[in-house]
Enzyme design. Structure first.
Site, PDB file in Angstrom:
ATOM      1  N   GLY B 132     -22.369  -0.148 -15.135  1.00 20.51           N
ATOM      2  CA  GLY B 132     -22.233  -0.871 -13.881  1.00 20.51           C
ATOM      3  C   GLY B 132     -21.024  -1.790 -13.866  1.00 20.51           C
ATOM      4  O   GLY B 132     -20.336  -1.921 -12.861  1.00 20.51           O
ATOM      5  N   SER B 133     -20.763  -2.416 -15.020  1.00 21.66           N
ATOM      6  CA  SER B 133     -19.679  -3.400 -15.048  1.00 21.66           C
ATOM      7  C   SER B 133     -18.326  -2.743 -14.830  1.00 21.66           C
ATOM      8  O   SER B 133     -17.472  -3.270 -14.115  1.00 21.66           O
ATOM      9  CB  SER B 133     -19.678  -4.131 -16.390  1.00 21.66           C
ATOM     10  OG  SER B 133     -20.913  -4.778 -16.572  1.00 21.66           O
ATOM     11  N   GLU B 364     -25.053  -7.851  -9.164  1.00 17.11           N
ATOM     12  CA  GLU B 364     -23.849  -8.238  -8.406  1.00 17.11           C
ATOM     13  C   GLU B 364     -22.747  -8.737  -9.344  1.00 17.11           C
ATOM     14  O   GLU B 364     -22.042  -9.700  -9.063  1.00 17.11           O
ATOM     15  CB  GLU B 364     -24.179  -9.279  -7.337  1.00 17.11           C
ATOM     16  CG  GLU B 364     -25.156  -8.712  -6.316  1.00 17.11           C
ATOM     17  CD  GLU B 364     -24.771  -8.943  -4.867  1.00 17.11           C
ATOM     18  OE1 GLU B 364     -23.637  -9.377  -4.597  1.00 17.11           O
ATOM     19  OE2 GLU B 364     -25.612  -8.655  -4.006  1.00 17.11           O
TER      20      GLU B 364
HETATM   21  C1  LIG Z   1     -33.108  -5.190 -10.329  1.00 16.54           C
HETATM   22  C2  LIG Z   1     -31.689  -4.712 -10.186  1.00 16.54           C
HETATM   23  C3  LIG Z   1     -31.204  -4.431  -8.928  1.00 16.54           C
HETATM   24  C4  LIG Z   1     -29.902  -3.947  -8.774  1.00 16.54           C
HETATM   25  N1  LIG Z   1     -29.458  -3.593  -7.521  1.00 16.54           N
HETATM   26  C5  LIG Z   1     -28.283  -2.931  -7.400  1.00 16.54           C
HETATM   27  C6  LIG Z   1     -27.870  -2.377  -6.153  1.00 16.54           C
HETATM   28  O1  LIG Z   1     -28.548  -2.549  -5.125  1.00 16.54           O
HETATM   29  N2  LIG Z   1     -26.722  -1.665  -6.104  1.00 16.54           N
HETATM   30  C7  LIG Z   1     -25.952  -1.457  -7.203  1.00 16.54           C
HETATM   31  O2  LIG Z   1     -24.937  -0.803  -7.085  1.00 16.54           O
HETATM   32  N3  LIG Z   1     -26.298  -1.980  -8.410  1.00 16.54           N
HETATM   33  C8  LIG Z   1     -27.450  -2.696  -8.539  1.00 16.54           C
HETATM   34  N4  LIG Z   1     -27.818  -3.185  -9.780  1.00 16.54           N
HETATM   35  C9  LIG Z   1     -26.991  -2.917 -10.927  1.00 16.54           C
HETATM   36  C10 LIG Z   1     -26.276  -4.135 -11.511  1.00 16.54           C
HETATM   37  O3  LIG Z   1     -25.262  -4.576 -10.644  1.00 16.54           O
HETATM   38  C11 LIG Z   1     -25.788  -3.763 -12.898  1.00 16.54           C
HETATM   39  O4  LIG Z   1     -26.911  -3.695 -13.725  1.00 16.54           O
HETATM   40  C12 LIG Z   1     -24.766  -4.720 -13.467  1.00 16.54           C
HETATM   41  O5  LIG Z   1     -23.571  -4.630 -12.751  1.00 16.54           O
HETATM   42  C13 LIG Z   1     -24.503  -4.465 -14.947  1.00 16.54           C
HETATM   43  O6  LIG Z   1     -24.256  -3.103 -15.201  1.00 16.54           O
HETATM   44  P1  LIG Z   1     -25.021  -2.336 -16.371  1.00 16.54           P
HETATM   45  O7  LIG Z   1     -26.455  -2.612 -16.208  1.00 16.54           O
HETATM   46  O8  LIG Z   1     -24.599  -0.936 -16.388  1.00 16.54           O
HETATM   47  O9  LIG Z   1     -24.552  -3.059 -17.688  1.00 16.54           O
HETATM   48  P2  LIG Z   1     -23.211  -2.726 -18.511  1.00 16.54           P
HETATM   49  O10 LIG Z   1     -22.070  -2.645 -17.617  1.00 16.54           O
HETATM   50  O11 LIG Z   1     -23.476  -1.617 -19.418  1.00 16.54           O
HETATM   51  O12 LIG Z   1     -23.092  -4.059 -19.359  1.00 16.54           O
HETATM   52  C14 LIG Z   1     -23.942  -4.343 -20.492  1.00 16.54           C
HETATM   53  C15 LIG Z   1     -23.604  -5.730 -21.003  1.00 16.54           C
HETATM   54  O13 LIG Z   1     -22.245  -5.765 -21.451  1.00 16.54           O
HETATM   55  C16 LIG Z   1     -21.535  -6.768 -20.778  1.00 16.54           C
HETATM   56  N5  LIG Z   1     -20.156  -6.332 -20.549  1.00 16.54           N
HETATM   57  C17 LIG Z   1     -19.762  -5.182 -19.946  1.00 16.54           C
HETATM   58  N6  LIG Z   1     -18.423  -5.142 -19.905  1.00 16.54           N
HETATM   59  C18 LIG Z   1     -17.974  -6.274 -20.463  1.00 16.54           C
HETATM   60  C19 LIG Z   1     -16.681  -6.813 -20.718  1.00 16.54           C
HETATM   61  N7  LIG Z   1     -15.576  -6.190 -20.326  1.00 16.54           N
HETATM   62  N8  LIG Z   1     -16.598  -8.005 -21.334  1.00 16.54           N
HETATM   63  C20 LIG Z   1     -17.713  -8.664 -21.707  1.00 16.54           C
HETATM   64  N9  LIG Z   1     -18.952  -8.208 -21.496  1.00 16.54           N
HETATM   65  C21 LIG Z   1     -19.073  -7.039 -20.878  1.00 16.54           C
HETATM   66  C22 LIG Z   1     -22.289  -6.969 -19.512  1.00 16.54           C
HETATM   67  O14 LIG Z   1     -22.023  -8.243 -18.959  1.00 16.54           O
HETATM   68  C23 LIG Z   1     -23.709  -6.806 -19.958  1.00 16.54           C
HETATM   69  O15 LIG Z   1     -24.143  -8.004 -20.532  1.00 16.54           O
HETATM   70  C24 LIG Z   1     -29.081  -3.750  -9.914  1.00 16.54           C
HETATM   71  C25 LIG Z   1     -29.581  -4.083 -11.170  1.00 16.54           C
HETATM   72  C26 LIG Z   1     -30.856  -4.543 -11.337  1.00 16.54           C
HETATM   73  C27 LIG Z   1     -31.358  -4.846 -12.707  1.00 16.54           C
END
Ligand SMILES: Cc1cc2nc3c(=O)[nH]c(=O)nc-3n(C[C@H](O)[C@H](O)[C@H](O)COP(=O)(O)OP(=O)(O)OC[C@H]3O[C@@H](n4cnc5c(N)ncnc54)[C@H](O)[C@@H]3O)c2cc1C
Lengths: 267, 383
Positions: B132-133, B364
């Site tokens: 997601g990030s 977000e």
């Molecule tokens: C209940 C819920 C509702 C949601 N609703 C929506 C929605 O409506 N629409 C939508 O599109 N998304 C939605 N999301 C998704 C949410 O935006 C993502 O979970 C979030 O952006 C993080 O992505 P990921 O879970 O893939 O974590 P990852 O990107 O895999 O990250 C894992 C960890 O690594 C850290 N990390 C990643 N890259 C870096 C970096 N470069 N430097 C330092 N740290 C880093 C992150 O901060 C995190 O702690 C939702 C999530 C949840 C849990």
């Protein structure tokens, strides 16, 4: 059809009142005010339902009160009233229910009105006099304790249901008329967000009380209150709760039953 | 220019409406929805009826057309009653913002007006199982064939997806081009090939609903593309610039609820012969909680105010979201501590607040990403 609804800005039911230093009224400081006192809100809802059901109907809300009462009128406009008039009184002005009725009558005379509706009584002083006095001062027929209302604008006839002791009375009347409402048929509506925003742009006219008083000099009762509150007290604090001592559930139930039967006399 | 912190009479009215709705409709159901993971659609429908749902859609298309500051006031008031319900109520704002920002007048007419005229939910579909990030690396493909695009891929963690009738979807027309390939589409739920997964079993915000969305050969007409090919990434970022601040407000609302519970409890609970609020260790906790909440609220107001002035406010909105959600976690944690053993029990309201607040640090844009953004913006100013 032109409907006039009288509302009063009163302390919210949840507010704890304190007696003010004069000892004749409550201290308004820190009190939350509202028009959501059962009777006024039901009256307004009843009027808005008439408006919804009869295209071309307007609802004009009128209040006698201090400047803060503007907020009560805005709330009525947000519920759906079309315009508002506030008879603005200063803190020094003394009012009684009959002078309030004369002031209301004086402004309502200048506004088109087929029906004038007020709550049965205000939630603060509970005087319940304005409705019938208003009928008197406007020279219109009036009915009180109204619980239901149907209007036939073409024949200018009203069918009214009234609460009477132990039953219900159905009354036929012609309008213009003054009605005081005991309760409405429906839950009062919650204003929607767009209506709340619109309410700030609806016309709200302020009439200083001084503009009306001179004309009242020649009315029966005149421009001064004819009654005065001489003392205002809060009810005495209620006696404390009683805690029953017991050792078994059976004993607790027995003691509780006895207390309810013999002391509280509710069984 | 002067700085004013006083709300206008309209803002106070809107706040009062939200407080009333929160207290009368949301709060009584919050605990049950949390425990059973219920999605209280009747409450969301009422929110729509009152105009509390499509806050950011212009009034000409049937929304409430509110400035961001007003949206934040409403969000905080709602979140005081239930963070999960607030997320589901706010999801439409997030999903429709790409149309507000990137849609043509004809697209707004076609998508927003019928959508807002009735109760409908929409979802914003950006995040994918692979990450997601790093949104620039998303894998959902959009392949053009004549006048349609064919979408294939999977999104995950999508708020309201099981109940949504409209999706704004971000897909790539060319994975090689990374950010430059990402394109935004409006996809109706009834498009053949679009399916949503099971409702996720979440730690908190359980009155909200979250699932995957699969696209298998979903045909989307060219008229449903928002902006040009390759403009999707910028559109997503611009959207999040304006929706991040209310997430800060959501966190503030949860934290305020935690403080309210904690103060009341601390005044009632006695130990060693006096209310625990009179033990200095507890009083200091309450003071710190109150300070954090005030600071966070002001950050959200400032950020929203900047956005309403037409500022991009990337830095300030990241600060508002990141600071407020970290603050909310600390405040909820302290509230549980003040409740002692009772705080750890589901029969008391504070442990839910902590579980609800946690999400605000993740979605977000996770807080790590917010800090990257803040640092980047900060360093630019010293360059
Ligand atoms: C209940 C819920 C509702 C949601 N609703 C929506 C929605 O409506 N629409 C939508 O599109 N998304 C939605 N999301 C998704 C949410 O935006 C993502 O979970 C979030 O952006 C993080 O992505 P990921 O879970 O893939 O974590 P990852 O990107 O895999 O990250 C894992 C960890 O690594 C850290 N990390 C990643 N890259 C870096 C970096 N470069 N430097 C330092 N740290 C880093 C992150 O901060 C995190 O702690 C939702 C999530 C949840 C849990």
């Amino acid at each position: 059809m032109h409907l006039i609804v009288g509302v009063k800005h009163v302390p919210d039911a949840d507010t704890r009142l304190r007696v003010d230093p004069s000892g004749t009224t409550y201290d308004p400081d820190g009190v939350k005010f509202t028009i959501n006192n059962t009777y006024d809100e039901a009256t307004l809802e009843e009027s808005l339902r008439l408006k919804d059901g009869n295209p071309g109907t307007t609802v004009h809300v009128v209040s006698v009160g201090p400047p803060r009462a503007e907020e009560g009128l805005r709330a009525a406009l947000a519920m759906g009233a079309d315009e508002a008039t506030l008879v603005e009184v200063g803190t020094g002005t003394e009012l009684d229910p009959l002078l309030t009725a004369r002031l209301l009558a004086a402004v309502i005379r200048g506004i088109p009105h087929d029906l004038v509706l007020v709550g049965r009584q205000a939630a603060d002083d509970e005087a319940g006099q304005v409705g019938s006095a208003l009928g008197h001062y406007l020279g219109l027929p009036s009915a009180g304790y109204v619980t239901g209302l149907e209007v036939d604008p073409a024949s200018k006839r009203l069918h009214i249901k009234r609460y009477v002791e132990g039953g219900e009375e159905t009354l036929g009347m012609e309008f213009p008329a003054v009605l005081s409402i005991l309760k409405g048929a429906n839950d009062p509506r919650t204003p929607t967000l767009p209506n709340i925003l619109k309410a700030r742009r609806k016309p709200l006219r302020k009439v200083p009380v001084g503009d009306l008083l001179p004309a009242l000099e020649t009315w029966p009762g005149g421009a001064k209150p004819t009654s005065r509150v001489t003392a205002f007290q809060l009810p005495p604090p209620r006696a404390g709760a009683k805690i029953l001592e017991y050792t078994s559930p059976e004993e607790a139930a027995g003691k509780l039953l006895a207390a309810l039967r013999e002391e509280a006399k509710v069984l | 220019m002067t700085i004013g912190f006083e709300l206008t009479p309209e803002q106070r009215d809107l706040q009062a409406l939200a407080v009333k709705f929160a207290r009368e409709e949301m709060e009584p159901r919050a605990a049950e929805c949390d425990r059973k993971g219920l999605f209280p659609e009747d409450i969301y429908r009422k929110a729509w009826e009152l105009g509390l749902m499509n806050l950011n859609v212009p009034t000409e298309y049937g929304g409430s057309g509110l400035p961001l500051l007003d949206q934040c006031l409403i969000t905080e008031a709602l979140a005081h009653a239930c963070g999960g319900m607030t997320t589901s109520i706010l999801a439409n704002c997030l999903a429709l913002q790409p149309i507000n920002l990137g849609g043509t007048p004809a697209q707004k007419e076609r998508f927003l007006r019928p959508f807002c005229a009735q109760y409908h939910l929409a979802s914003f579909a950006l995040t994918e199982p692979s990450g997601g990030s790093d949104a620039g690396a998303l894998r959902t493909r959009a392949v053009r064939e004549g006048d349609t695009y064919i979408l294939d891929g999977e999104k995950c963690f999508i708020t309201n997806a099981p109940h949504a009738s409209l999706f704004t979807v971000f897909a790539t027309v060319d994975p090689q081009r990374k950010h430059e390939g990402i394109t935004a589409f409006v996809v109706p739920r009834d498009s053949p090939g679009l399916t949503t997964g099971r409702d996720e079993d979440k730690m908190g915000q359980r009155a909200s609903s979250t699932s995957t969305v699969r696209f298998e050969g979903v045909r989307v007409p060219v008229e449903n593309r928002l902006g040009a090919e390759g403009e999707g990434f910028r559109l997503a970022m611009k959207t999040l610039d304006s929706t991040r601040t209310p997430i800060g407000s959501l966190a503030v609302g949860i934290a305020q609820a935690a403080l309210d519970h904690a103060v009341r409890y601390a005044q009632q609970r006695t130990s060693f012969g006096k209310p625990i609020a009179e033990h200095q260790a507890i009083a200091m906790k309450l003071a710190n909680m109150a300070q954090g909440i005030s600071a966070a609220r002001l950050l959200t107001w400032h950020s929203a105010w900047l956005v309403d002035q037409g500022d991009r406010a990337t830095l300030e909105s990241s600060m508002a979201k990141c600071f407020s959600s970290d603050m909310a976690m600390t405040v909820c944690d302290e509230a549980i501590q003040i409740f002692g053993g009772y705080g750890y029990m589901r029969d008391f309201p504070v442990e839910k607040l902590l579980r609800d607040a946690k999400l605000c640090q993740i979605y977000e844009g996770a807080n790590e990403i917010q800090r990257l953004v803040i640092a980047r913006e900060l360093l630019k100013r010293y360059a």
